[in-house]
Design a protein around this motif. Structure first.
Motif, PDB file in Angstrom:
ATOM      1  N   LYS A 199       0.837  -1.202   0.000  1.00  0.00           N
ATOM      2  CA  LYS A 199       0.000   0.000   0.000  1.00  0.00           C
ATOM      3  C   LYS A 199       0.867   1.245   0.000  1.00  0.00           C
ATOM      4  CE  LYS A 199      -4.346  -1.200   2.083  1.00  0.00           C
ATOM      5  NZ  LYS A 199      -5.288  -0.805   3.121  1.00  0.00           N
ATOM      6  N   ALA A 200       0.404   2.262  -0.698  1.00  0.00           N
ATOM      7  CA  ALA A 200       1.106   3.543  -0.737  1.00  0.00           C
ATOM      8  C   ALA A 200       1.218   4.128   0.661  1.00  0.00           C
ATOM      9  CB  ALA A 200       0.371   4.508  -1.664  1.00  0.00           C
ATOM     10  N   THR A 201       2.291   4.819   0.921  1.00  0.00           N
ATOM     11  CA  THR A 201       2.612   5.501   2.181  1.00  0.00           C
ATOM     12  C   THR A 201       2.774   4.541   3.361  1.00  0.00           C
ATOM     13  OG1 THR A 201       0.352   5.955   2.960  1.00  0.00           O
ATOM     14  CG2 THR A 201       1.336   7.553   1.419  1.00  0.00           C
ATOM     15  N   ARG A 202       2.927   3.266   3.094  1.00  0.00           N
ATOM     16  CA  ARG A 202       3.094   2.286   4.167  1.00  0.00           C
ATOM     17  C   ARG A 202       4.514   1.743   4.173  1.00  0.00           C
ATOM     18  NH1 ARG A 202      -1.489   2.042   7.411  1.00  0.00           N
ATOM     19  NH2 ARG A 202      -3.243   2.458   6.074  1.00  0.00           N
ATOM     20  N   MET A 203       5.022   1.516   5.376  1.00  0.00           N
ATOM     21  CA  MET A 203       6.272   0.788   5.498  1.00  0.00           C
ATOM     22  C   MET A 203       5.921  -0.685   5.520  1.00  0.00           C
ATOM     23  SD  MET A 203       8.926   2.513   8.125  1.00  0.00           S
ATOM     24  CE  MET A 203       7.802   3.223   9.291  1.00  0.00           C
ATOM     25  N   THR A 204       6.716  -1.468   4.840  1.00  0.00           N
ATOM     26  CA  THR A 204       6.450  -2.895   4.773  1.00  0.00           C
ATOM     27  C   THR A 204       7.713  -3.652   5.141  1.00  0.00           C
ATOM     28  OG1 THR A 204       4.833  -2.543   3.042  1.00  0.00           O
ATOM     29  CG2 THR A 204       5.688  -4.765   3.277  1.00  0.00           C
ATOM     30  N   CYS A 205       7.568  -4.630   5.977  1.00  0.00           N
ATOM     31  CA  CYS A 205       8.693  -5.445   6.407  1.00  0.00           C
ATOM     32  C   CYS A 205       8.682  -6.743   5.596  1.00  0.00           C
ATOM     33  CB  CYS A 205       8.559  -5.751   7.893  1.00  0.00           C
ATOM     34  SG  CYS A 205       9.900  -6.740   8.556  1.00  0.00           S
ATOM     35  N   VAL A 206       9.833  -7.106   5.061  1.00  0.00           N
ATOM     36  CA  VAL A 206       9.963  -8.366   4.321  1.00  0.00           C
ATOM     37  C   VAL A 206      10.946  -9.229   5.084  1.00  0.00           C
ATOM     38  CG1 VAL A 206      10.598  -9.434   2.139  1.00  0.00           C
ATOM     39  CG2 VAL A 206       9.561  -7.160   2.147  1.00  0.00           C
ATOM     40  N   LEU A 207      10.475 -10.355   5.557  1.00  0.00           N
ATOM     41  CA  LEU A 207      11.310 -11.272   6.328  1.00  0.00           C
ATOM     42  C   LEU A 207      11.413 -12.596   5.604  1.00  0.00           C
ATOM     43  CD1 LEU A 207       9.778 -10.680   9.878  1.00  0.00           C
ATOM     44  CD2 LEU A 207      11.906  -9.749   8.986  1.00  0.00           C
ATOM     45  N   GLY A 208      12.526 -13.272   5.798  1.00  0.00           N
ATOM     46  CA  GLY A 208      12.693 -14.588   5.210  1.00  0.00           C
ATOM     47  C   GLY A 208      13.848 -15.314   5.872  1.00  0.00           C
ATOM     48  N   THR A 261      16.277  -1.737  20.653  1.00  0.00           N
ATOM     49  CA  THR A 261      15.487  -0.731  21.364  1.00  0.00           C
ATOM     50  C   THR A 261      14.855   0.293  20.427  1.00  0.00           C
ATOM     51  OG1 THR A 261      17.496   0.570  21.700  1.00  0.00           O
ATOM     52  CG2 THR A 261      16.846  -0.936  23.475  1.00  0.00           C
ATOM     53  N   LEU A 262      15.193   0.262  19.125  1.00  0.00           N
ATOM     54  CA  LEU A 262      14.636   1.206  18.160  1.00  0.00           C
ATOM     55  C   LEU A 262      13.449   0.595  17.423  1.00  0.00           C
ATOM     56  CD1 LEU A 262      17.846   2.666  16.461  1.00  0.00           C
ATOM     57  CD2 LEU A 262      16.514   3.640  18.332  1.00  0.00           C
ATOM     58  N   THR A 263      12.491   1.428  17.088  1.00  0.00           N
ATOM     59  CA  THR A 263      11.383   0.976  16.244  1.00  0.00           C
ATOM     60  C   THR A 263      11.892   0.865  14.806  1.00  0.00           C
ATOM     61  OG1 THR A 263      10.655   3.208  15.691  1.00  0.00           O
ATOM     62  CG2 THR A 263       9.719   2.204  17.701  1.00  0.00           C
ATOM     63  N   VAL A 264      11.090   0.300  13.925  1.00  0.00           N
ATOM     64  CA  VAL A 264      11.461   0.199  12.512  1.00  0.00           C
ATOM     65  C   VAL A 264      11.647   1.600  11.935  1.00  0.00           C
ATOM     66  CG1 VAL A 264      10.677  -0.531  10.234  1.00  0.00           C
ATOM     67  CG2 VAL A 264      10.329  -2.024  12.204  1.00  0.00           C
ATOM     68  N   ARG A 265      10.742   2.501  12.235  1.00  0.00           N
ATOM     69  CA  ARG A 265      10.824   3.875  11.744  1.00  0.00           C
ATOM     70  C   ARG A 265      12.116   4.547  12.221  1.00  0.00           C
ATOM     71  NH1 ARG A 265       6.860   6.948   9.597  1.00  0.00           N
ATOM     72  NH2 ARG A 265       5.319   5.479  10.319  1.00  0.00           N
ATOM     73  N   GLU A 266      12.447   4.376  13.492  1.00  0.00           N
ATOM     74  CA  GLU A 266      13.673   4.970  14.034  1.00  0.00           C
ATOM     75  C   GLU A 266      14.912   4.358  13.386  1.00  0.00           C
ATOM     76  OE1 GLU A 266      12.157   6.049  18.572  1.00  0.00           O
ATOM     77  OE2 GLU A 266      12.825   4.017  18.099  1.00  0.00           O
ATOM     78  N   THR A 267      14.868   3.079  13.120  1.00  0.00           N
ATOM     79  CA  THR A 267      15.990   2.400  12.466  1.00  0.00           C
ATOM     80  C   THR A 267      16.191   2.933  11.060  1.00  0.00           C
ATOM     81  OG1 THR A 267      15.625   0.409  13.794  1.00  0.00           O
ATOM     82  CG2 THR A 267      16.899   0.151  11.766  1.00  0.00           C
ATOM     83  N   LEU A 268      15.109   3.094  10.295  1.00  0.00           N
ATOM     84  CA  LEU A 268      15.213   3.663   8.952  1.00  0.00           C
ATOM     85  C   LEU A 268      15.749   5.082   9.000  1.00  0.00           C
ATOM     86  CD1 LEU A 268      11.884   2.386   7.391  1.00  0.00           C
ATOM     87  CD2 LEU A 268      14.199   1.759   6.672  1.00  0.00           C
ATOM     88  N   ARG A 269      15.253   5.849   9.923  1.00  0.00           N
ATOM     89  CA  ARG A 269      15.689   7.241  10.046  1.00  0.00           C
ATOM     90  C   ARG A 269      17.181   7.316  10.364  1.00  0.00           C
ATOM     91  NH1 ARG A 269      12.834  11.927  13.734  1.00  0.00           N
ATOM     92  NH2 ARG A 269      13.767  13.616  12.585  1.00  0.00           N
ATOM     93  N   MET A 270      17.639   6.489  11.290  1.00  0.00           N
ATOM     94  CA  MET A 270      19.049   6.478  11.651  1.00  0.00           C
ATOM     95  C   MET A 270      19.909   6.035  10.459  1.00  0.00           C
ATOM     96  SD  MET A 270      21.081   4.513  14.691  1.00  0.00           S
ATOM     97  CE  MET A 270      21.245   2.969  13.828  1.00  0.00           C
TER      98      MET A 270
END
Length: 106
Positions: free
Chosen positions: A17-26, A80-89
């Motif tokens: 979906k547009a404007t969504r962060m998506t996690c891909v795990l494998g 300790t970081l969220t996904v958003r914080e990790t991307l930002r860092m």
């Protein structure tokens, strides 16, 4: 996605979906990094990529990679970081600025 005689990805489809962060795990060697590099337009030069990648229902031009980001698996990840914080860092460490990108895409 083929490189030489070896096929790394086949029959892959999905929707984000547009404007969504998506996690891909494998699992290890499942092809997640190959998939993300292909989607971001960073596939190996020797690779043969076939099929369609659409953004907003439109075929992509060469600049679409600016809309796709991922953190390589060999980056440092802090529990300790969220996904958003990790991307930002990650953006800040690579480019030294983040506010414009953060406001636009995150």
């Amino acid at each position: 996605y083929r490189k030489g005689e070896v096929t790394y990805l086949s029959g892959v489809s999905g929707y984000v979906k547009a404007t969504r962060m998506t996690c891909v795990l494998g699992a290890p060697d499942a092809g997640v990094t190959t998939l993300l590099k292909t989607l971001a337009g960073r596939a190996s030069r020797e690779a043969v990529v076939s099929g369609e990648i659409l953004l907003g229902g439109q075929h992509l031009d060469e600049a679409y990679g600016q809309h796709v980001g991922f953190i390589p698996k060999d980056d440092l990840h802090y529990p300790t970081l969220t996904v958003r914080e990790t991307l930002r860092m990650s953006v800040r460490m690579r480019y030294g600025f983040v506010e414009d990108i953060y406001k636009k895409f995150l």
